[in-house]
Motif scaffolding. Structure first.
Motif, PDB file in Angstrom:
ATOM      1  N   LEU A   1      -4.691  11.756  -4.656  1.00 32.45           N
ATOM      2  CA  LEU A   1      -3.939  11.948  -5.899  1.00 32.45           C
ATOM      3  C   LEU A   1      -4.821  12.609  -6.955  1.00 32.45           C
ATOM      4  CD1 LEU A   1      -1.081  11.310  -6.914  1.00 32.45           C
ATOM      5  CD2 LEU A   1      -1.962   9.155  -7.819  1.00 32.45           C
ATOM      6  N   GLU A   2      -6.080  12.170  -7.061  1.00 35.81           N
ATOM      7  CA  GLU A   2      -7.003  12.776  -8.019  1.00 35.81           C
ATOM      8  C   GLU A   2      -7.491  14.152  -7.554  1.00 35.81           C
ATOM      9  OE1 GLU A   2     -10.210  10.773  -9.751  1.00 35.81           O
ATOM     10  OE2 GLU A   2      -9.016   9.120 -10.575  1.00 35.81           O
ATOM     11  N   GLN A   3      -7.282  14.464  -6.294  1.00 30.76           N
ATOM     12  CA  GLN A   3      -7.625  15.794  -5.790  1.00 30.76           C
ATOM     13  C   GLN A   3      -6.437  16.756  -5.843  1.00 30.76           C
ATOM     14  OE1 GLN A   3      -9.070  14.884  -1.862  1.00 30.76           O
ATOM     15  NE2 GLN A   3     -11.176  14.479  -2.565  1.00 30.76           N
ATOM     16  N   ALA A   4      -5.350  16.320  -6.452  1.00 28.18           N
ATOM     17  CA  ALA A   4      -4.142  17.143  -6.613  1.00 28.18           C
ATOM     18  C   ALA A   4      -3.517  17.517  -5.276  1.00 28.18           C
ATOM     19  CB  ALA A   4      -4.434  18.388  -7.436  1.00 28.18           C
ATOM     20  N   ARG A   5      -3.663  16.637  -4.270  1.00 27.80           N
ATOM     21  CA  ARG A   5      -3.006  16.888  -2.988  1.00 27.80           C
ATOM     22  C   ARG A   5      -1.481  16.771  -3.161  1.00 27.80           C
ATOM     23  NH1 ARG A   5      -6.066  15.779   1.779  1.00 27.80           N
ATOM     24  NH2 ARG A   5      -8.277  16.128   1.340  1.00 27.80           N
ATOM     25  N   PRO A   6      -0.694  17.484  -2.350  1.00 27.14           N
ATOM     26  CA  PRO A   6       0.771  17.408  -2.465  1.00 27.14           C
ATOM     27  C   PRO A   6       1.335  16.168  -1.785  1.00 27.14           C
ATOM     28  CG  PRO A   6       0.172  18.967  -0.752  1.00 27.14           C
ATOM     29  CD  PRO A   6      -1.124  18.514  -1.380  1.00 27.14           C
ATOM     30  N   ILE A   7       1.183  15.025  -2.415  1.00 23.63           N
ATOM     31  CA  ILE A   7       1.696  13.769  -1.874  1.00 23.63           C
ATOM     32  C   ILE A   7       2.753  13.206  -2.812  1.00 23.63           C
ATOM     33  CG2 ILE A   7      -0.388  13.194  -0.589  1.00 23.63           C
ATOM     34  CD1 ILE A   7      -1.218  11.376  -2.859  1.00 23.63           C
ATOM     35  N   GLN A   8       3.673  12.442  -2.254  1.00 23.83           N
ATOM     36  CA  GLN A   8       4.733  11.833  -3.037  1.00 23.83           C
ATOM     37  C   GLN A   8       4.260  10.511  -3.624  1.00 23.83           C
ATOM     38  OE1 GLN A   8       7.900  11.616  -0.170  1.00 23.83           O
ATOM     39  NE2 GLN A   8       8.694  13.643  -0.710  1.00 23.83           N
ATOM     40  N   VAL A   9       4.708  10.236  -4.840  1.00 20.54           N
ATOM     41  CA  VAL A   9       4.275   9.028  -5.543  1.00 20.54           C
ATOM     42  C   VAL A   9       5.506   8.200  -5.903  1.00 20.54           C
ATOM     43  CG1 VAL A   9       2.823   8.151  -7.400  1.00 20.54           C
ATOM     44  CG2 VAL A   9       2.514  10.490  -6.584  1.00 20.54           C
ATOM     45  N   SER A  10       5.530   6.952  -5.490  1.00 25.12           N
ATOM     46  CA  SER A  10       6.668   6.094  -5.813  1.00 25.12           C
ATOM     47  C   SER A  10       6.547   5.581  -7.245  1.00 25.12           C
ATOM     48  CB  SER A  10       6.725   4.900  -4.853  1.00 25.12           C
ATOM     49  OG  SER A  10       5.665   3.993  -5.122  1.00 25.12           O
ATOM     50  N   TRP A  52      -5.559   7.382  -0.372  1.00 28.62           N
ATOM     51  CA  TRP A  52      -4.360   7.899  -1.036  1.00 28.62           C
ATOM     52  C   TRP A  52      -4.648   8.202  -2.507  1.00 28.62           C
ATOM     53  CZ3 TRP A  52      -1.315   6.692  -5.145  1.00 28.62           C
ATOM     54  CH2 TRP A  52      -0.054   7.304  -5.208  1.00 28.62           C
ATOM     55  N   TYR A  53      -5.324   7.264  -3.189  1.00 31.90           N
ATOM     56  CA  TYR A  53      -5.610   7.504  -4.601  1.00 31.90           C
ATOM     57  C   TYR A  53      -6.569   8.690  -4.765  1.00 31.90           C
ATOM     58  CZ  TYR A  53      -6.991   7.047  -9.414  1.00 31.90           C
ATOM     59  OH  TYR A  53      -7.227   7.336 -10.739  1.00 31.90           O
ATOM     60  N   ARG A 109     -13.024   5.224  -8.359  1.00 34.87           N
ATOM     61  CA  ARG A 109     -11.726   5.439  -7.727  1.00 34.87           C
ATOM     62  C   ARG A 109     -11.297   4.230  -6.905  1.00 34.87           C
ATOM     63  NH1 ARG A 109     -12.465  11.616  -5.400  1.00 34.87           N
ATOM     64  NH2 ARG A 109     -11.931  12.737  -7.333  1.00 34.87           N
ATOM     65  N   GLU A 110     -12.243   3.684  -6.135  1.00 34.87           N
ATOM     66  CA  GLU A 110     -11.879   2.558  -5.279  1.00 34.87           C
ATOM     67  C   GLU A 110     -11.484   1.333  -6.092  1.00 34.87           C
ATOM     68  OE1 GLU A 110     -16.479   2.914  -5.097  1.00 34.87           O
ATOM     69  OE2 GLU A 110     -14.724   4.238  -5.187  1.00 34.87           O
ATOM     70  N   GLU A 111     -12.048   1.211  -7.307  1.00 36.13           N
ATOM     71  CA  GLU A 111     -11.681   0.082  -8.156  1.00 36.13           C
ATOM     72  C   GLU A 111     -10.264   0.238  -8.690  1.00 36.13           C
ATOM     73  OE1 GLU A 111     -16.154  -1.085  -9.811  1.00 36.13           O
ATOM     74  OE2 GLU A 111     -14.943   0.425 -10.859  1.00 36.13           O
ATOM     75  N   VAL A 112      -9.904   1.455  -9.099  1.00 33.32           N
ATOM     76  CA  VAL A 112      -8.534   1.717  -9.542  1.00 33.32           C
ATOM     77  C   VAL A 112      -7.558   1.467  -8.396  1.00 33.32           C
ATOM     78  CG1 VAL A 112      -6.916   3.471 -10.371  1.00 33.32           C
ATOM     79  CG2 VAL A 112      -9.219   3.345 -11.330  1.00 33.32           C
ATOM     80  N   ALA A 113      -7.915   1.938  -7.205  1.00 37.38           N
ATOM     81  CA  ALA A 113      -7.046   1.747  -6.036  1.00 37.38           C
ATOM     82  C   ALA A 113      -6.854   0.264  -5.748  1.00 37.38           C
ATOM     83  CB  ALA A 113      -7.642   2.459  -4.825  1.00 37.38           C
ATOM     84  N   MET A 151       0.848  -1.181   0.000  1.00 36.05           N
ATOM     85  CA  MET A 151       0.000   0.000   0.000  1.00 36.05           C
ATOM     86  C   MET A 151       0.885   1.233   0.000  1.00 36.05           C
ATOM     87  SD  MET A 151      -2.989   1.156   2.667  1.00 36.05           S
ATOM     88  CE  MET A 151      -3.977  -0.252   2.208  1.00 36.05           C
ATOM     89  N   ALA A 152       0.475   2.269  -0.708  1.00 34.57           N
ATOM     90  CA  ALA A 152       1.273   3.480  -0.791  1.00 34.57           C
ATOM     91  C   ALA A 152       1.218   4.245   0.523  1.00 34.57           C
ATOM     92  CB  ALA A 152       0.760   4.376  -1.921  1.00 34.57           C
TER      93      ALA A 152
END
Length: 297
Positions: free
Chosen positions: A73-82, A69-70, A56-60, A1-2
């Motif tokens: 990401l779609e809300q353009a929050r400032p999170i890091q992505v591996s 977390w996903y 969204r939950e299906e993609v996650a 999990m991210a």
């Protein structure tokens, strides 16, 4: 999990550019998510679905990341992505090569997947592959990525041209591709030996994103996990192999590695005929392959 990690705030043009990229990334993900139907990924549509494409939950779930977390990401929050997560999202959303490159660029990450051009694959090496003619040959690295191949190799075990570049990996094919598995006569022995070689090669690449991505994909296979947990290691050596090619029948070949860059594991893998019957069948396979333009050479 991210991991839900936020980035530190920045000021100036750099911060503005990062924010723009986050919003572009969010829009891009939403657009591609809405283009994928549930049926395309093996999910039931259901009578009450209102969302176009996937939820969204299906993609996650399909990407093995957290729903929250996903959503961020779609809300353009400032999170890091591996890079592992980006790779999983690219595969879930069925991105082509250009779309995948765009995804990594928007996320500010370098794609560790084998590039279409490899430093070891010079024009001279490509010409050598082509001139080997009926002898199946390919350039591989220590992860078993197939980065170039000739026409005979492209039809040896499966239709290599039909695979996206990120799936042209002998380990993935040995565990997940039905055509490849059906063509290998001694499949379990082969997979165990390949897994042992992969573990030996991993020692020089611990922590590298491309290796972590490959192992994450491979561990989806119970058979791979079983072989991996043996903790066996093995080196490379020439070996007689048997393949059941769907076009020309049984092939007995001698596997030979010609090293291009030992420090990176880059090598030319060749399969020379082990008997006269195989020689004739490889020549017939080559004639069949010549009728189809190859993408690997």
């Amino acid at each position: 999990m991210a991991t839900m990690t936020t980035t530190a705030p920045r000021s100036g043009d750099a911060a503005g550019g990062a924010e723009i990229r986050r919003h572009e990334l969010a829009a891009f993900l939403r657009n591609r998510r809405e283009r994928i139907s549930p049926e395309e990924v093996g999910l039931p549509r259901g009578p009450r679905r209102r969302t176009p494409g996937l939820r969204r939950e299906e993609v996650a779930h399909l990407s093995a990341v957290g729903v929250t977390w996903y959503t961020w990401l779609e809300q353009a929050r400032p999170i890091q992505v591996s890079v592992q997560v980006l790779d999983a999202l690219a595969r879930t959303l069925r991105l082509d090569a250009s779309e995948r490159a765009h995804l990594f660029q928007l996320a500010g990450a370098n794609d560790p997947m084998p590039a279409a051009s490899c430093p070891s694959v010079t024009p001279a090496v490509r010409e050598m592959l082509d001139r080997l003619g009926p002898i199946p040959a390919a350039v591989q690295n220590s992860r078993y990525d197939v980065v170039a191949y000739n026409r005979a190799y492209g039809m040896l075990l499966c239709d290599m041209d039909a695979l996206p570049p990120e799936d042209r990996n002998c380990m993935l094919l040995a565990y997940f591709n039905e055509d490849w598995r059906s063509a290998v006569v001694h499949l379990e022995e082969t997979r165990r030996l390949m897994t042992a070689r992969l573990r030996a090669a991993l020692a020089g690449h611990l922590g590298e994103p491309a290796w972590k991505m490959l192992l994450k994909r491979l561990k989806e296979s119970p058979e791979f996990r079983r072989n991996w947990e043996r903790y066996e290691v093995a080196g490379y050596r020439s070996k007689t192999k048997e393949y059941l090619n769907p076009h020309v029948g049984l092939l007995t070949v001698e596997h030979t590695d010609l090293w291009l860059a030992p420090e990176t594991g880059s090598r030319v893998v060749m399969y020379t005929p082990g008997n006269e019957e195989t020689r004739e069948r490889l020549e017939r396979l080559h004639r069949l392959a010549q009728a189809v333009p190859a993408q690997g050479s």
